[in-house]
Design a protein around this motif. Sequence first.
Motif, PDB file in Angstrom:
ATOM      1  N   ALA A 163      -1.606 132.240  49.054  1.00 31.48           N
ATOM      2  CA  ALA A 163      -0.424 132.179  49.924  1.00 31.48           C
ATOM      3  C   ALA A 163      -0.430 133.339  50.924  1.00 31.48           C
ATOM      4  O   ALA A 163      -0.146 133.137  52.110  1.00 31.48           O
ATOM      5  N   LEU A 164      -0.781 134.529  50.461  1.00 34.39           N
ATOM      6  CA  LEU A 164      -0.809 135.684  51.365  1.00 34.39           C
ATOM      7  C   LEU A 164      -1.920 135.538  52.407  1.00 34.39           C
ATOM      8  O   LEU A 164      -1.709 135.842  53.581  1.00 34.39           O
ATOM      9  N   LYS A 165      -3.080 135.067  51.996  1.00 32.79           N
ATOM     10  CA  LYS A 165      -4.186 134.860  52.934  1.00 32.79           C
ATOM     11  C   LYS A 165      -3.801 133.845  54.002  1.00 32.79           C
ATOM     12  O   LYS A 165      -4.054 134.043  55.191  1.00 32.79           O
ATOM     13  N   ARG A 166      -3.160 132.773  53.576  1.00 34.76           N
ATOM     14  CA  ARG A 166      -2.742 131.717  54.505  1.00 34.76           C
ATOM     15  C   ARG A 166      -1.751 132.277  55.544  1.00 34.76           C
ATOM     16  O   ARG A 166      -1.839 131.958  56.723  1.00 34.76           O
ATOM     17  N   GLU A 167      -0.840 133.108  55.114  1.00 30.11           N
ATOM     18  CA  GLU A 167       0.201 133.629  56.014  1.00 30.11           C
ATOM     19  C   GLU A 167      -0.233 134.863  56.802  1.00 30.11           C
ATOM     20  O   GLU A 167       0.149 135.016  57.957  1.00 30.11           O
ATOM     21  N   LEU A 168      -0.995 135.750  56.171  1.00 28.71           N
ATOM     22  CA  LEU A 168      -1.357 137.017  56.811  1.00 28.71           C
ATOM     23  C   LEU A 168      -2.687 136.961  57.548  1.00 28.71           C
ATOM     24  O   LEU A 168      -2.952 137.789  58.412  1.00 28.71           O
ATOM     25  N   GLY A 169      -3.551 136.026  57.146  1.00 26.81           N
ATOM     26  CA  GLY A 169      -4.871 135.958  57.751  1.00 26.81           C
ATOM     27  C   GLY A 169      -5.844 136.968  57.194  1.00 26.81           C
ATOM     28  O   GLY A 169      -6.935 137.144  57.725  1.00 26.81           O
ATOM     29  N   THR A 170      -5.459 137.662  56.152  1.00 19.22           N
ATOM     30  CA  THR A 170      -6.345 138.632  55.530  1.00 19.22           C
ATOM     31  C   THR A 170      -6.188 138.545  54.026  1.00 19.22           C
ATOM     32  O   THR A 170      -5.189 138.049  53.517  1.00 19.22           O
ATOM     33  N   GLY A 171      -7.180 139.030  53.342  1.00 17.24           N
ATOM     34  CA  GLY A 171      -7.122 139.048  51.891  1.00 17.24           C
ATOM     35  C   GLY A 171      -6.396 140.269  51.365  1.00 17.24           C
ATOM     36  O   GLY A 171      -5.930 141.124  52.125  1.00 17.24           O
ATOM     37  N   VAL A 172      -6.288 140.326  50.067  1.00 12.87           N
ATOM     38  CA  VAL A 172      -5.660 141.431  49.358  1.00 12.87           C
ATOM     39  C   VAL A 172      -6.603 141.863  48.250  1.00 12.87           C
ATOM     40  O   VAL A 172      -7.568 141.185  47.952  1.00 12.87           O
ATOM     41  N   PHE A 173      -6.320 143.002  47.643  1.00 16.84           N
ATOM     42  CA  PHE A 173      -7.014 143.346  46.411  1.00 16.84           C
ATOM     43  C   PHE A 173      -5.975 143.464  45.310  1.00 16.84           C
ATOM     44  O   PHE A 173      -4.800 143.742  45.571  1.00 16.84           O
ATOM     45  N   VAL A 174      -6.407 143.228  44.092  1.00 20.85           N
ATOM     46  CA  VAL A 174      -5.507 143.270  42.950  1.00 20.85           C
ATOM     47  C   VAL A 174      -6.169 144.081  41.838  1.00 20.85           C
ATOM     48  O   VAL A 174      -7.341 143.863  41.520  1.00 20.85           O
ATOM     49  N   VAL A 175      -5.414 145.010  41.281  1.00 22.74           N
ATOM     50  CA  VAL A 175      -5.844 145.776  40.120  1.00 22.74           C
ATOM     51  C   VAL A 175      -4.889 145.423  38.988  1.00 22.74           C
ATOM     52  O   VAL A 175      -3.674 145.571  39.140  1.00 22.74           O
ATOM     53  N   CYS A 176      -5.428 144.915  37.896  1.00 18.97           N
ATOM     54  CA  CYS A 176      -4.598 144.478  36.770  1.00 18.97           C
ATOM     55  C   CYS A 176      -4.730 145.446  35.604  1.00 18.97           C
ATOM     56  O   CYS A 176      -5.778 146.058  35.413  1.00 18.97           O
ATOM     57  N   GLY A 177      -3.678 145.535  34.837  1.00 19.55           N
ATOM     58  CA  GLY A 177      -3.681 146.333  33.623  1.00 19.55           C
ATOM     59  C   GLY A 177      -2.781 145.691  32.590  1.00 19.55           C
ATOM     60  O   GLY A 177      -2.222 144.618  32.811  1.00 19.55           O
ATOM     61  N   ASN A 178      -2.644 146.363  31.466  1.00 22.29           N
ATOM     62  CA  ASN A 178      -1.799 145.859  30.389  1.00 22.29           C
ATOM     63  C   ASN A 178      -0.981 147.000  29.815  1.00 22.29           C
ATOM     64  O   ASN A 178      -1.502 148.082  29.562  1.00 22.29           O
ATOM     65  N   ASN A 179       0.309 146.765  29.662  1.00 24.31           N
ATOM     66  CA  ASN A 179       1.216 147.717  29.022  1.00 24.31           C
ATOM     67  C   ASN A 179       2.018 146.922  28.006  1.00 24.31           C
ATOM     68  O   ASN A 179       3.012 146.267  28.352  1.00 24.31           O
ATOM     69  N   HIS A 180       1.588 146.975  26.771  1.00 20.91           N
ATOM     70  CA  HIS A 180       2.211 146.185  25.712  1.00 20.91           C
ATOM     71  C   HIS A 180       3.709 146.486  25.589  1.00 20.91           C
ATOM     72  O   HIS A 180       4.509 145.578  25.372  1.00 20.91           O
ATOM     73  N   ALA A 181       4.086 147.749  25.767  1.00 18.31           N
ATOM     74  CA  ALA A 181       5.489 148.142  25.620  1.00 18.31           C
ATOM     75  C   ALA A 181       6.390 147.518  26.694  1.00 18.31           C
ATOM     76  O   ALA A 181       7.590 147.413  26.500  1.00 18.31           O
ATOM     77  N   ARG A 182       5.815 147.109  27.829  1.00 15.12           N
ATOM     78  CA  ARG A 182       6.609 146.515  28.907  1.00 15.12           C
ATOM     79  C   ARG A 182       6.348 145.028  29.051  1.00 15.12           C
ATOM     80  O   ARG A 182       6.610 144.449  30.092  1.00 15.12           O
ATOM     81  N   GLY A 183       5.793 144.408  28.054  1.00 14.11           N
ATOM     82  CA  GLY A 183       5.635 142.963  28.079  1.00 14.11           C
ATOM     83  C   GLY A 183       4.228 142.476  28.322  1.00 14.11           C
ATOM     84  O   GLY A 183       3.972 141.283  28.258  1.00 14.11           O
ATOM     85  N   GLY A 184       3.320 143.363  28.649  1.00 10.28           N
ATOM     86  CA  GLY A 184       1.939 142.935  28.819  1.00 10.28           C
ATOM     87  C   GLY A 184       1.369 143.228  30.188  1.00 10.28           C
ATOM     88  O   GLY A 184       1.410 144.352  30.671  1.00 10.28           O
ATOM     89  N   ILE A 185       0.857 142.186  30.824  1.00 13.38           N
ATOM     90  CA  ILE A 185       0.094 142.319  32.063  1.00 13.38           C
ATOM     91  C   ILE A 185       0.954 142.853  33.211  1.00 13.38           C
ATOM     92  O   ILE A 185       2.101 142.486  33.378  1.00 13.38           O
ATOM     93  N   PHE A 186       0.329 143.729  34.026  1.00 15.30           N
ATOM     94  CA  PHE A 186       0.919 144.151  35.287  1.00 15.30           C
ATOM     95  C   PHE A 186      -0.164 144.144  36.350  1.00 15.30           C
ATOM     96  O   PHE A 186      -1.343 144.278  36.046  1.00 15.30           O
ATOM     97  N   ASP A 187       0.235 143.936  37.595  1.00 22.07           N
ATOM     98  CA  ASP A 187      -0.688 143.876  38.729  1.00 22.07           C
ATOM     99  C   ASP A 187      -0.233 144.835  39.812  1.00 22.07           C
ATOM    100  O   ASP A 187       0.953 144.883  40.139  1.00 22.07           O
ATOM    101  N   TYR A 188      -1.186 145.547  40.407  1.00 21.23           N
ATOM    102  CA  TYR A 188      -0.964 146.281  41.649  1.00 21.23           C
ATOM    103  C   TYR A 188      -1.718 145.535  42.736  1.00 21.23           C
ATOM    104  O   TYR A 188      -2.885 145.201  42.565  1.00 21.23           O
ATOM    105  N   TRP A 189      -1.041 145.258  43.828  1.00 27.93           N
ATOM    106  CA  TRP A 189      -1.605 144.516  44.950  1.00 27.93           C
ATOM    107  C   TRP A 189      -1.698 145.434  46.155  1.00 27.93           C
ATOM    108  O   TRP A 189      -0.746 146.152  46.473  1.00 27.93           O
TER     109      TRP A 189
END
Length: 148
Positions: free
Chosen positions: A98-124
């Motif tokens: 969706a972001l590529k379609r609208e912005l015309g550029t890609g993104v990067f994503v860094v994922c991690g896990n924090n069990h105490a906060r529910g699990g997976i989190f992403d930085y974009w």
Amino acid sequence: MVSVSMEQPEQTEQRLRRVLTAAEFVVHEGAWYFEESPLATPPLLTGRELAVVRDDEVWSALVPWAGPARDAEVFGLFSFHFAPDLDNSGFVGWLATALKRELGTGVFVVCGNNHARGGIFDYWGCPIDLLPAAVQIVTTIRSRPSQS
């Protein structure tokens, strides 16, 4: 835990809209860049690094950028912490498309896990100049009602 969803594309769209709406969404201040160091010299973790990753030649640390104009690609960041009870499988590809379609550029994503906060989190990350537009796209998608 990795979830496997067997669903039609319309069902996936609705599920991921619910995931996005329920996620904690934060836009991070400042600019960020990847600081490289030789593989033989790993970066010293000081707390300023958001993520550190390597390939077979260099370490790459995502750190705040505060210098003068330089020969580095500078990014704006936003993040999601996902609700633990919702299946977020496919989220990265769905939103990145969706972001590529609208912005015309890609993104990067860094994922991690924090069990105490529910699990997976992403930085974009996206080019810093496109951060306001990326945030607006995410906000617009979040505000559209999903059909349960």
